[in-house]
Design a protein around this motif. Structure first.
Motif: not given
Length: 122
Positions: A85, A78, A75-76, A89-90, A87, A94-97
């Motif tokens: 937010v 921002e 999880l990163k 990898y999904y 984000k 890379k997606r907003v989770v």
């Protein structure tokens, strides 16, 4: 003109509240970890014996630790000052989770989809 000034004042107040109630990165990690653990545990057996309950507690602790390590590494977050937010990898991109605002983190993906992603990476 007065309506415009009132609208700008209200928007300024909302932005100020959002600035001071933006959650920390750890809150995003906690929310995603809890979503994964809750989904993994599923329904508990009410007629379980004491040894089975002890095994479930131990397995839950281990699965939470593994999920937390995975989420922390992937999880990163921002920070945009008024909200942040998360984000990761999904589904190969890379997606907003998660979205954090007003001292709360909202999860945007289903936990079992995240578990599938964990299984694919192992």
């Amino acid at each position: 003109m007065r309506i415009l000034i009132k609208i700008l004042i209200v928007l300024g107040i909302i932005a100020g509240v959002m600035l001071f109630t933006c959650p920390e990165e750890q809150n995003h990690v906690d929310k995603l970890t809890q979503e994964i653990v809750n989904s993994a545990q599923g329904e508990q057996n009410e007629d379980a014996g004491i040894l089975e309950e002890l095994g479930n507690v131990l397995a839950g602790s281990i699965s939470e630790a593994v999920a937390r390590v995975y989420v922390k590494s992937q999880l990163k977050v921002e920070d945009y000052k008024v909200l942040n937010v998360g984000k990761m990898y999904y589904d190969g991109e890379k997606r907003v989770v998660t979205i954090g605002a007003f001292n709360h983190v909202f999860c945007l993906v289903r936990a079992y989809d995240l578990m599938d992603e964990v299984d694919n990476r192992i």
